[in-house]
Write a protein that holds these residues in place. Structure first.
Motif, mmCIF file in Angstrom:
data_model
loop_
_atom_site.group_PDB
_atom_site.id
_atom_site.type_symbol
_atom_site.label_atom_id
_atom_site.label_comp_id
_atom_site.label_asym_id
_atom_site.label_seq_id
_atom_site.Cartn_x
_atom_site.Cartn_y
_atom_site.Cartn_z
ATOM 1 N N ASN A 1 -7.810 9.796 -6.160
ATOM 2 C CA ASN A 1 -8.985 9.578 -5.322
ATOM 3 C C ASN A 1 -9.312 8.101 -5.161
ATOM 4 O O ASN A 1 -10.123 7.733 -4.316
ATOM 5 N N ILE A 2 -8.709 7.247 -6.003
ATOM 6 C CA ILE A 2 -9.029 5.829 -5.987
ATOM 7 C C ILE A 2 -8.142 5.111 -4.972
ATOM 8 O O ILE A 2 -6.935 5.324 -4.926
ATOM 9 N N SER A 3 -8.763 4.251 -4.179
ATOM 10 C CA SER A 3 -8.031 3.486 -3.164
ATOM 11 C C SER A 3 -7.327 2.297 -3.819
ATOM 12 O O SER A 3 -7.964 1.472 -4.479
ATOM 13 N N VAL A 4 -5.995 2.225 -3.641
ATOM 14 C CA VAL A 4 -5.200 1.131 -4.201
ATOM 15 C C VAL A 4 -4.338 0.549 -3.089
ATOM 16 O O VAL A 4 -3.630 1.273 -2.384
ATOM 17 N N SER A 5 -4.385 -0.761 -2.943
ATOM 18 C CA SER A 5 -3.553 -1.446 -1.956
ATOM 19 C C SER A 5 -3.101 -2.769 -2.564
ATOM 20 O O SER A 5 -3.504 -3.133 -3.678
ATOM 21 N N GLU B 1 -10.132 -0.227 -5.258
ATOM 22 C CA GLU B 1 -11.482 -0.136 -4.684
ATOM 23 C C GLU B 1 -11.862 -1.519 -4.159
ATOM 24 O O GLU B 1 -11.153 -2.075 -3.344
ATOM 25 N N ASP B 2 -12.968 -2.121 -4.664
ATOM 26 C CA ASP B 2 -13.358 -3.440 -4.161
ATOM 27 C C ASP B 2 -13.083 -4.544 -5.175
ATOM 28 O O ASP B 2 -13.610 -5.652 -5.067
ATOM 29 N N GLN C 1 -5.460 -4.582 -4.933
ATOM 30 C CA GLN C 1 -6.859 -4.267 -4.636
ATOM 31 C C GLN C 1 -7.124 -2.831 -5.067
ATOM 32 O O GLN C 1 -6.573 -1.894 -4.486
ATOM 33 N N THR D 1 0.808 -1.219 0.000
ATOM 34 C CA THR D 1 0.000 0.000 0.000
ATOM 35 C C THR D 1 0.843 1.271 0.000
ATOM 36 O O THR D 1 0.552 2.208 -0.749
ATOM 37 N N ALA E 1 0.706 4.403 -2.839
ATOM 38 C CA ALA E 1 0.483 5.787 -2.425
ATOM 39 C C ALA E 1 1.539 6.701 -3.032
ATOM 40 O O ALA E 1 1.272 7.850 -3.388
ATOM 41 N N GLY F 1 -14.132 5.155 -6.743
ATOM 42 C CA GLY F 1 -13.554 6.054 -5.745
ATOM 43 C C GLY F 1 -13.567 7.507 -6.134
ATOM 44 O O GLY F 1 -13.255 8.380 -5.320
#
Length: 552
Positions: free
Chosen positions: A24-28, A67-68, A65, A13, A17, A129
């Motif tokens: 704005n999109i969540s990435v991990s 988003e979902d 990952q 993660t 970052a 996101g």
């Protein structure tokens, strides 16, 4: 420092970052493999960090990952990295609705260059996101190449969607577009819509326009939206079918929607409790009382014109009318200010179980928040052979009523006709309501304080939607009380059943079934039980009436 280690489920993660700053999109992600790195762990400011390392990694397991949506890379995946760039050898990522090949160099910092490609099918849920109130579903066929630098990436290629869907939460309602098909073309820092069509509320929608990209995020955009026969649940408690010609522009922080909405049909069928409606209007503005919480709605500014000739249809316990609208909507979607005029062109009003034909009905909406709608309504009905005319004028919370009749009657008789269906006499049966001193408007609405709460209770308990106690307790033509109890049920729009009886020992019971063919023609079947006392008796009787009205 040189580091050689084996990774087992390592958290990636922080790396993403760094790779996508400000996105704005969540990435991990997580990785398993071998890592070799060399470089300084202490930067120029004597702070500990890994930004100065360079090296390589070989992953036997890599999961990202977005988003979902979970994407898994085909093994092995080889990666080389430096403080400015990271190089992925081409590999395939698979996941729900996704089968895409990714590879090339991505910039990590100043001085790094972008040179990677994305090709294949991508699940559009990875874009959810961008806004907490917008939701995308479906699959896009993507073929893009990213070049440029860390600070100014350039995107070229196309993205094609087929049978996708998009929904947005506006106040407490969700708008959903289905069957979205189209192509978006990327050129450097711009995204242009070649074609984009879909369905919304059973109608056809087409969108054109484009946007400026700020890195990998959406910057300024402008969209032209055209739609035909769209059905939406707006305003609150209404069902509207409209044609639209709109311009949507702004950025992710603020948007403006302007243009023309042509109303085909705006239908309102909710029953209205008149007393509660007026009381609620005094406490809160009708345009904002039901607004829900939505970040999207609070950031959207409106500048809309709504026009519809004979488009407004009201069918409920108070009215069966058709009208025209000419409105201007400004302000935020959360708290819009609606100004303009609503004009009833034909129809009837139901008041105290009599039908009044609308002669004139104008409702003016001032262009300011918390302003009362201004009424100018005139309606007339035939009661006991008299043509009774009611006029309501002024603000909704404090209207002024003017009543008269043809042939002319004293004011007390006209009010008595409206409230009880009978003329007042000069003695004990003079209209109590007309003599209270609260004014004609208060007199006309008095029964709401007595009958309406009871009516709501009987409706819940017994299925009755009419429950009334005639407010004239004084006898008509005698000293005995003649208060009447009336209960009934509006079976459907045109058929109603009513039962009425005297609240006395000598009961006079009446059952009436009315079928309304139109505003001017109705049939009434009536059964009346004759009163029985110690002196005389009368036979029961049954009658059929055909009521037809024509104006000359």
């Amino acid at each position: 420092t040189t580091i050689e280690t084996t990774l087992t489920g390592a958290d990636l993660t922080p790396l993403f970052a760094t790779l996508l700053p400000g996105a704005n999109i969540s990435v991990s992600g997580r990785a398993t493999g071998a890592l070799r790195a060399a470089g300084n762990l202490i930067d120029d400011e004597d702070e500990f960090g890994i930004g100065g390392l360079r090296g390589s990694a070989s992953f036997t397991d890599l999961v990202i990952q977005i988003e979902d949506v979970q994407l898994t890379a085909e093994a092995p995946l080889l990666v080389q990295f430096s403080p400015q760039e990271i190089l992925f050898e081409k590999t395939r990522f698979t996941g729900p609705g996704t089968n895409i090949v990714f590879g090339g160099t991505a910039a990590l910092g100043a001085g790094g260059r972008q040179n990677f490609t994305v090709d294949g099918e991508l699940n559009l849920r990875v874009l959810n996101g961008f806004s907490p109130d917008a939701f995308v579903a479906g699959t896009a066929r993507v073929g893009v190449r990213v070049g440029g630098t860390f600070t100014e990436p350039r995107i070229n290629g196309t993205a094609t969607v087929a049978d996708a869907s998009f929904s947005a939460l506006i106040t407490d309602e969700r708008l959903s577009a289905e069957n979205i098909n189209g192509t978006v073309r990327f050129t450097a820092d711009r995204a242009q819509i070649d074609t984009l069509t879909g369905t919304l509320g059973g109608g056809r929608v087409s969108v054109s326009g484009g946007a400026v990209l700020s890195g990998f995020t959406l910057g300024q955009f402008r969209l032209n939206v055209n739609g035909d026969g769209i059905s939406v649940p707006f305003p609150n408690d209404f069902r509207s079918t409209v044609d639209v010609n709109l311009v949507v522009q702004g950025n992710t922080q603020a948007q403006i929607i302007s243009g023309v909405i042509g109303a085909r049909r705006i239908e309102y069928t909710e029953d209205i409790d008149l007393a509660n409606f007026v009381n609620r209007r005094e406490e809160a503005d009708l345009t904002t009382a039901s607004a829900g919480e939505s970040a999207f709605a609070s950031n959207v500014q409106l500048d809309l014109r709504v026009e519809g000739r004979d488009a407004l249809v009201v069918r409920n316990n108070l009215a069966d009318a058709v009208g025209s609208v000419a409105l201007q909507i400004r302000g935020t979607a959360q708290e819009p200010i609606i100004a303009g005029r609503i004009t009833a062109t034909r129809g009837t009003l139901t008041f105290r179980n009599d039908r009044y034909e609308i002669v004139r009905a104008l409702i003016d909406l001032p262009a300011r928040r918390d302003a009362d709608p201004i009424l100018n309504i005139q309606a007339e009905a035939e009661i006991k052979g008299y043509r009774v005319i009611i006029g309501l004028n002024g603000p909704l919370s404090q209207p002024t009523a003017v009543v008269r009749s043809d042939p002319a009657l004293p004011q007390t008789d006209v009010v008595a006709l409206i409230t009880t269906g009978n003329l007042a006499s000069s003695d004990q049966s003079a209209s109590t309501l007309a003599q209270t001193g609260f004014g004609t408007a208060t007199s006309l609405l008095t029964d709401s304080l007595i009958n309406t709460p009871v009516q709501r209770a009987t409706d819940r308990l017994f299925g009755l939607n009419r429950f009334e106690i005639d407010p004239l307790i004084a006898g008509r033509g005698g000293a005995s009380p003649t208060a009447r109890l009336t209960v009934g049920r509006q079976i459907n729009r045109d058929l109603s059943l009513t039962y009425s009886t005297n609240v006395t020992n000598d009961r006079n019971q009446v059952v009436a079934l009315e079928y309304r063919v139109s505003d001017r023609l109705s049939f009434v079947a009536r059964y009346e039980q004759g009163p029985v006392n110690t002196i005389r008796s009368q036979n029961d009787n049954f009658s059929m009436e055909i009521r037809f009205r024509k104006r000359f």
